[in-house]
Design a protein around this motif. Structure first.
Motif, mmCIF file in Angstrom:
data_model
loop_
_atom_site.group_PDB
_atom_site.id
_atom_site.type_symbol
_atom_site.label_atom_id
_atom_site.label_comp_id
_atom_site.label_asym_id
_atom_site.label_seq_id
_atom_site.Cartn_x
_atom_site.Cartn_y
_atom_site.Cartn_z
ATOM 1 N N ASN A 52 0.876 -1.166 0.000
ATOM 2 C CA ASN A 52 0.000 0.000 0.000
ATOM 3 C C ASN A 52 0.916 1.219 0.000
ATOM 4 O OD1 ASN A 52 -1.606 2.232 0.713
ATOM 5 N ND2 ASN A 52 -3.076 0.905 1.744
ATOM 6 N N LEU A 53 0.863 2.012 -1.030
ATOM 7 C CA LEU A 53 1.808 3.116 -1.193
ATOM 8 C C LEU A 53 1.484 4.335 -0.337
ATOM 9 C CD1 LEU A 53 2.492 2.783 -5.002
ATOM 10 C CD2 LEU A 53 3.804 1.893 -3.072
ATOM 11 N N VAL A 54 0.523 4.210 0.582
ATOM 12 C CA VAL A 54 0.238 5.278 1.529
ATOM 13 C C VAL A 54 1.406 5.420 2.519
ATOM 14 C CG1 VAL A 54 -0.997 3.936 3.277
ATOM 15 C CG2 VAL A 54 -1.629 6.304 2.881
ATOM 16 N N GLY A 55 2.238 4.406 2.615
ATOM 17 C CA GLY A 55 3.393 4.446 3.513
ATOM 18 C C GLY A 55 3.131 3.675 4.789
ATOM 19 N N LEU A 56 3.249 2.355 4.722
ATOM 20 C CA LEU A 56 2.995 1.527 5.902
ATOM 21 C C LEU A 56 4.195 1.583 6.839
ATOM 22 C CD1 LEU A 56 1.299 -1.619 4.329
ATOM 23 C CD2 LEU A 56 0.259 0.506 5.135
ATOM 24 N N TYR A 57 3.917 1.755 8.122
ATOM 25 C CA TYR A 57 4.969 1.795 9.136
ATOM 26 C C TYR A 57 5.250 0.419 9.715
ATOM 27 C CZ TYR A 57 3.535 6.693 9.180
ATOM 28 O OH TYR A 57 3.198 7.969 8.818
ATOM 29 N N GLN A 58 4.318 -0.510 9.527
ATOM 30 C CA GLN A 58 4.445 -1.810 10.180
ATOM 31 C C GLN A 58 3.639 -2.856 9.429
ATOM 32 O OE1 GLN A 58 2.357 -1.046 13.928
ATOM 33 N NE2 GLN A 58 0.646 -2.182 13.101
ATOM 34 N N ARG A 59 3.826 -4.089 9.821
ATOM 35 C CA ARG A 59 2.981 -5.180 9.339
ATOM 36 C C ARG A 59 1.616 -5.080 10.011
ATOM 37 N NH1 ARG A 59 6.257 -10.513 10.612
ATOM 38 N NH2 ARG A 59 7.043 -9.384 12.374
ATOM 39 N N SER A 79 -4.552 -2.536 5.686
ATOM 40 C CA SER A 79 -3.139 -2.386 5.339
ATOM 41 C C SER A 79 -2.361 -1.892 6.548
ATOM 42 C CB SER A 79 -2.969 -1.366 4.207
ATOM 43 O OG SER A 79 -3.649 -1.754 3.053
ATOM 44 N N GLY A 80 -1.442 -2.690 7.041
ATOM 45 C CA GLY A 80 -0.591 -2.267 8.143
ATOM 46 C C GLY A 80 -1.360 -1.858 9.391
ATOM 47 N N ALA A 81 -2.525 -2.435 9.593
ATOM 48 C CA ALA A 81 -3.382 -2.081 10.727
ATOM 49 C C ALA A 81 -3.022 -2.887 11.969
ATOM 50 C CB ALA A 81 -4.845 -2.323 10.366
ATOM 51 N N ASP A 93 -19.073 -6.107 7.240
ATOM 52 C CA ASP A 93 -18.758 -6.423 5.851
ATOM 53 C C ASP A 93 -18.397 -5.158 5.066
ATOM 54 O OD1 ASP A 93 -19.502 -9.048 6.466
ATOM 55 O OD2 ASP A 93 -21.473 -8.867 5.527
ATOM 56 N N TYR A 94 -17.551 -5.317 4.057
ATOM 57 C CA TYR A 94 -17.177 -4.264 3.110
ATOM 58 C C TYR A 94 -16.499 -3.064 3.767
ATOM 59 C CZ TYR A 94 -19.890 -6.946 -0.219
ATOM 60 O OH TYR A 94 -20.363 -7.961 -1.003
ATOM 61 N N THR A 95 -15.903 -3.255 4.907
ATOM 62 C CA THR A 95 -15.189 -2.164 5.571
ATOM 63 C C THR A 95 -13.749 -2.117 5.076
ATOM 64 O OG1 THR A 95 -16.620 -2.084 7.509
ATOM 65 C CG2 THR A 95 -14.343 -1.406 7.834
ATOM 66 N N ASN A 96 -13.241 -0.905 4.878
ATOM 67 C CA ASN A 96 -11.845 -0.687 4.472
ATOM 68 C C ASN A 96 -11.115 0.022 5.594
ATOM 69 O OD1 ASN A 96 -11.752 -1.721 1.728
ATOM 70 N ND2 ASN A 96 -13.243 -0.112 1.288
ATOM 71 N N ILE A 97 -10.018 -0.571 6.018
ATOM 72 C CA ILE A 97 -9.229 -0.051 7.124
ATOM 73 C C ILE A 97 -7.914 0.452 6.547
ATOM 74 C CG2 ILE A 97 -8.138 -0.625 9.322
ATOM 75 C CD1 ILE A 97 -10.287 -2.879 9.567
ATOM 76 N N GLY A 98 -7.731 1.772 6.555
ATOM 77 C CA GLY A 98 -6.585 2.407 5.921
ATOM 78 C C GLY A 98 -5.261 2.084 6.588
ATOM 79 N N GLY A 99 -4.192 2.506 5.936
ATOM 80 C CA GLY A 99 -2.837 2.223 6.398
ATOM 81 C C GLY A 99 -2.580 2.707 7.807
ATOM 82 N N ASN A 100 -1.967 1.852 8.606
ATOM 83 C CA ASN A 100 -1.479 2.162 9.953
ATOM 84 C C ASN A 100 -2.576 2.467 10.977
ATOM 85 O OD1 ASN A 100 1.207 2.090 8.797
ATOM 86 N ND2 ASN A 100 0.751 4.124 7.995
ATOM 87 N N VAL A 101 -3.813 2.094 10.685
ATOM 88 C CA VAL A 101 -4.919 2.321 11.630
ATOM 89 C C VAL A 101 -4.743 1.423 12.853
ATOM 90 C CG1 VAL A 101 -7.415 1.926 11.947
ATOM 91 C CG2 VAL A 101 -6.569 3.133 9.921
#
Length: 182
Positions: A52-59, A79-81, A93-101
């Motif tokens: 994810n090119l938002v810039g993940l800080y972690q796995r 991504s990286g949550a 259902d159908y929830t999107n969890i953005g980078g590093n949340v």
């Protein structure tokens, strides 16, 4: 690491998951013996640095401790949550969890200074989190214990969310508040 190999690790740890689970990179997914962890059908878990090119800080880290319960619905992406439960976290259902949340249903340590000295896990405050269906949680947001997000909510990037929010609203800020209806 290939998704199929990681699925063997999940089965060995008695994590239940549905059809078409896609794992990119190497997440940390763990549950203690009395905890429950269920991932629905068609979910995507991204942990690779460039996944994810938002810039993940972690796995991605998904942990159910003690008697905690995590239920992740169908068609959820993250991504990286970090999702960490000592009580209960439900993601629709159908929830999107953005980078590093971060989604955290507990305080990790007692708030009382004297209680922290004795490190008594029973004194850690925890409260269920419910995230509705078709919710979008923006990058670097934090969802705190006791939060309830109604269906179709959008959480603005970098928000710190605590409280109960109705369906079909945008919440943002620190502390997060409703900024408009959808």
């Amino acid at each position: 690491m290939k998704t199929n190999f990681y699925k063997l690790i999940l089965k060995a740890n008695r994590v239940r998951y549905g059809k078409n689970l896609s794992i990119i990179g190497l997440p940390v997914i763990f549950k203690q013996e009395k905890a429950q962890l269920q991932i629905g059908d068609n979910c995507t878990i991204k942990s690779g640095f460039l996944s994810n090119l938002v810039g993940l800080y972690q796995r991605t880290i998904i942990v159910a401790r003690e008697t905690g319960k995590i239920t992740i619905g169908n068609n959820v992406g993250m991504s990286g949550a970090t999702i960490y439960a000592r009580d209960k976290i439900t993601i629709g259902d159908y929830t999107n969890i953005g980078g590093n949340v971060k989604i955290l249903d507990n305080d990790f340590h007692p708030l009382d200074p004297e209680a922290r000295k004795i490190d008594d896990k029973a004194l850690i405050k925890k409260k269920e989190i419910v995230i509705g269906s078709n919710v979008f949680i923006g990058v670097n947001s934090i969802i705190l214990k006791g939060t309830k997000l109604g269906d179709n909510c959008v959480v603005g990037a970098g928000s710190v969310v605590s409280g109960v929010f109705p369906a079909n609203v945008i919440v943002a800020g620190n502390p997060a508040k409703v900024i408009r209806n959808l």
